[in-house]
Design a protein around this motif. Sequence first.
Motif, PDB file in Angstrom:
ATOM      1  N   LEU A 133       0.827  -1.143   0.016  1.00  0.00           N
ATOM      2  CA  LEU A 133      -0.205   0.465   0.081  1.00  0.00           C
ATOM      3  C   LEU A 133       1.104   1.339  -0.162  1.00  0.00           C
ATOM      4  O   LEU A 133       0.339   2.044  -0.755  1.00  0.00           O
ATOM      5  CB  LEU A 133      -0.300  -0.001   1.121  1.00  0.00           C
ATOM      6  CG  LEU A 133      -2.089  -1.210   1.513  1.00  0.00           C
ATOM      7  CD1 LEU A 133      -3.414  -0.733   2.468  1.00  0.00           C
ATOM      8  CD2 LEU A 133      -2.686  -1.434  -0.140  1.00  0.00           C
ATOM      9  N   PHE A 134       1.986   1.574   0.954  1.00  0.00           N
ATOM     10  CA  PHE A 134       2.290   2.767   0.681  1.00  0.00           C
ATOM     11  C   PHE A 134       3.781   2.906  -1.141  1.00  0.00           C
ATOM     12  O   PHE A 134       3.330   3.450  -0.953  1.00  0.00           O
ATOM     13  CB  PHE A 134       3.744   2.284   2.213  1.00  0.00           C
ATOM     14  CG  PHE A 134       4.241   3.695   2.489  1.00  0.00           C
ATOM     15  CD1 PHE A 134       3.778   4.711   2.610  1.00  0.00           C
ATOM     16  CD2 PHE A 134       5.688   3.701   2.138  1.00  0.00           C
ATOM     17  CE1 PHE A 134       4.699   6.296   3.005  1.00  0.00           C
ATOM     18  CE2 PHE A 134       6.271   4.779   2.263  1.00  0.00           C
ATOM     19  CZ  PHE A 134       5.816   5.667   2.225  1.00  0.00           C
ATOM     20  N   SER A 135       4.104   1.753  -1.159  1.00  0.00           N
ATOM     21  CA  SER A 135       4.770   1.499  -2.596  1.00  0.00           C
ATOM     22  C   SER A 135       3.859   2.375  -3.395  1.00  0.00           C
ATOM     23  O   SER A 135       4.755   2.459  -4.051  1.00  0.00           O
ATOM     24  CB  SER A 135       4.635   0.044  -2.814  1.00  0.00           C
ATOM     25  OG  SER A 135       6.287  -0.324  -2.059  1.00  0.00           O
ATOM     26  N   ALA A 136       2.474   1.916  -3.401  1.00  0.00           N
ATOM     27  CA  ALA A 136       1.110   2.357  -4.189  1.00  0.00           C
ATOM     28  C   ALA A 136       1.523   3.580  -4.369  1.00  0.00           C
ATOM     29  O   ALA A 136       1.114   4.724  -5.605  1.00  0.00           O
ATOM     30  CB  ALA A 136       0.207   1.469  -4.266  1.00  0.00           C
ATOM     31  N   ILE A 137       1.251   4.006  -3.049  1.00  0.00           N
ATOM     32  CA  ILE A 137       1.032   5.562  -2.199  1.00  0.00           C
ATOM     33  C   ILE A 137       2.545   6.610  -2.950  1.00  0.00           C
ATOM     34  O   ILE A 137       2.033   7.425  -3.531  1.00  0.00           O
ATOM     35  CB  ILE A 137       0.853   5.728  -0.706  1.00  0.00           C
ATOM     36  CG1 ILE A 137      -0.500   5.486  -0.454  1.00  0.00           C
ATOM     37  CG2 ILE A 137       0.764   7.200  -0.496  1.00  0.00           C
ATOM     38  CD1 ILE A 137      -0.369   5.281   1.529  1.00  0.00           C
ATOM     39  N   THR A 172       0.847   7.735 -12.872  1.00  0.00           N
ATOM     40  CA  THR A 172      -0.879   8.401 -12.914  1.00  0.00           C
ATOM     41  C   THR A 172      -1.984   6.588 -13.438  1.00  0.00           C
ATOM     42  O   THR A 172      -3.259   7.021 -13.627  1.00  0.00           O
ATOM     43  CB  THR A 172      -1.365   8.905 -13.695  1.00  0.00           C
ATOM     44  OG1 THR A 172      -0.828   8.403 -15.372  1.00  0.00           O
ATOM     45  CG2 THR A 172      -0.462  10.125 -13.643  1.00  0.00           C
ATOM     46  N   ASN A 173      -1.214   5.343 -13.726  1.00  0.00           N
ATOM     47  CA  ASN A 173      -2.168   4.054 -13.950  1.00  0.00           C
ATOM     48  C   ASN A 173      -1.424   3.071 -12.709  1.00  0.00           C
ATOM     49  O   ASN A 173      -0.814   1.832 -13.181  1.00  0.00           O
ATOM     50  CB  ASN A 173      -1.315   4.373 -14.877  1.00  0.00           C
ATOM     51  CG  ASN A 173      -2.596   3.373 -15.647  1.00  0.00           C
ATOM     52  OD1 ASN A 173      -3.570   2.329 -14.942  1.00  0.00           O
ATOM     53  ND2 ASN A 173      -2.849   2.675 -16.369  1.00  0.00           N
ATOM     54  N   ILE A 214      -6.570   5.406  -6.637  1.00  0.00           N
ATOM     55  CA  ILE A 214      -5.959   4.110  -7.288  1.00  0.00           C
ATOM     56  C   ILE A 214      -6.120   2.689  -6.755  1.00  0.00           C
ATOM     57  O   ILE A 214      -6.728   2.707  -5.244  1.00  0.00           O
ATOM     58  CB  ILE A 214      -4.715   3.808  -6.233  1.00  0.00           C
ATOM     59  CG1 ILE A 214      -3.532   4.793  -6.488  1.00  0.00           C
ATOM     60  CG2 ILE A 214      -3.658   2.183  -6.677  1.00  0.00           C
ATOM     61  CD1 ILE A 214      -2.400   5.543  -5.688  1.00  0.00           C
ATOM     62  N   PRO A 215      -7.062   2.067  -7.551  1.00  0.00           N
ATOM     63  CA  PRO A 215      -7.880   0.851  -7.357  1.00  0.00           C
ATOM     64  C   PRO A 215      -7.762  -0.335  -6.693  1.00  0.00           C
ATOM     65  O   PRO A 215      -6.750  -0.696  -7.177  1.00  0.00           O
ATOM     66  CB  PRO A 215      -8.537   0.429  -8.183  1.00  0.00           C
ATOM     67  CG  PRO A 215      -7.220   0.893  -8.996  1.00  0.00           C
ATOM     68  CD  PRO A 215      -6.655   2.281  -9.167  1.00  0.00           C
ATOM     69  N   LEU A 216      -8.006  -0.988  -5.303  1.00  0.00           N
ATOM     70  CA  LEU A 216      -7.355  -2.540  -4.655  1.00  0.00           C
ATOM     71  C   LEU A 216      -8.223  -3.569  -5.512  1.00  0.00           C
ATOM     72  O   LEU A 216      -9.537  -3.323  -4.927  1.00  0.00           O
ATOM     73  CB  LEU A 216      -7.140  -2.309  -3.284  1.00  0.00           C
ATOM     74  CG  LEU A 216      -6.917  -2.855  -2.853  1.00  0.00           C
ATOM     75  CD1 LEU A 216      -6.909  -2.442  -1.037  1.00  0.00           C
ATOM     76  CD2 LEU A 216      -7.595  -4.194  -2.587  1.00  0.00           C
ATOM     77  N   ARG A 217      -8.121  -3.992  -5.733  1.00  0.00           N
ATOM     78  CA  ARG A 217      -8.375  -5.493  -6.374  1.00  0.00           C
ATOM     79  C   ARG A 217      -7.796  -6.740  -5.911  1.00  0.00           C
ATOM     80  O   ARG A 217      -6.954  -7.183  -5.614  1.00  0.00           O
ATOM     81  CB  ARG A 217      -8.453  -5.325  -7.565  1.00  0.00           C
ATOM     82  CG  ARG A 217      -8.249  -7.880  -8.562  1.00  0.00           C
ATOM     83  CD  ARG A 217      -8.938  -6.756  -9.575  1.00  0.00           C
ATOM     84  NE  ARG A 217      -7.547  -6.850 -10.749  1.00  0.00           N
ATOM     85  CZ  ARG A 217      -6.438  -8.078 -10.352  1.00  0.00           C
ATOM     86  NH1 ARG A 217      -7.236  -9.286 -10.804  1.00  0.00           N
ATOM     87  NH2 ARG A 217      -5.788  -7.762 -11.141  1.00  0.00           N
TER      88      ARG A 217
END
Length: 361
Positions: free
Chosen positions: A81-85, A93-94, A231-234
């Motif tokens: 999660l922090f890497s995505a942030i 952006t994607n 940011i979507p989470l699947r």
Amino acid sequence: ANAGNIEQLIVCMRPGRLGIPNMSTEKKNNKIIAHCYGHGRAGWSWLWGTVEHSLKNFLNVFGEGDKSQKVTVIGGGCMGLFSAIRLHELGFTNIEVVAKQIENTPSMTAGGYFSPHTEDIQDPEELKLMKEVTKYNYNVFQDIWLKTHPLFKRGVRRIWTYGGAELQQGALESVTGMESLVEDGTIPSAEPVLVDFGDGRKHKMKRFTSFHINGFILMEDFLNQLRYRGIPLRIGTVNSFDEVDSPIIFNCAGMGAKQLNNDEKMLPIIGHLVALQDQDVEGLDYILITKYASKPVSEYKSLAEIPTIYFIPKRQGVLGGTYVRNYDGKDEQFNQQMFSQVIERGRQLFGNHKALPKPKL
């Protein structure tokens, strides 16, 4: 602790790795794959610095590439999660996050004491790197505690932490994980104290300040940041990098990285936690971690045989102390033995109180 004040027995899996966490980046089958996994019992303690080092290695490979390319982050723990942030902050952006689960992850169930152990690292360069990571992380937690961090303002508090200082029996002189911070002057040396846990016995211990980390709160804030940034989470399982259609992958899969990256250095480390109830929460505002010898040290085959006990003021209080390597956590009889040992060590150190006592100096 006794049966009347035990709320829950918890088997907690920590994704360990021989040496240090994998923070490398590679090009494979026309994809850039960055790694950040294998933190063992120091997930929160090493979070911020290892993510930054992983990003540094990734950017060295990525160069001046197109930041609109799709990035898939694998893993729903604090690393993923922090890497995505951070990727979003850097202009990507994607981004999507794919996680096997988002509830009851090791990041949420971890005890949450800042204890960045480096004593088992043999390689001098790796040791130097992880000491730098340790200092970086300490400073980030301090920023959160002081509410000066740009994103996160809660979930961390400064707290007294006790470690043993006996030499022959009882609460033994123990590695706390804070030694490198004392060496470089970041924190003062531990203060020697005599501690009474309410039964008249005096335990020779050392006291220093550290941080208690509430993983539930920080993970909630991480998820809020993902939503804020779109940011979507699947929820899903990735069994191979070939399944991912993104040209950029961040592998923060924890134990899943063993299969994904064919990493034979990965190994599960199981902890057995005893969650307490009916405790004086305000009076238990401290952390304790120590090896505890119920008999003279000379009667043990080795120092490694002497068990550890720790107390964390999470929820109504948590006792722990097991670090069982290369075990999947599924043997119920063995788990019950481990829980019984944790409870017994708690009794030996704190006495047979219904509620754990506040330490008296």
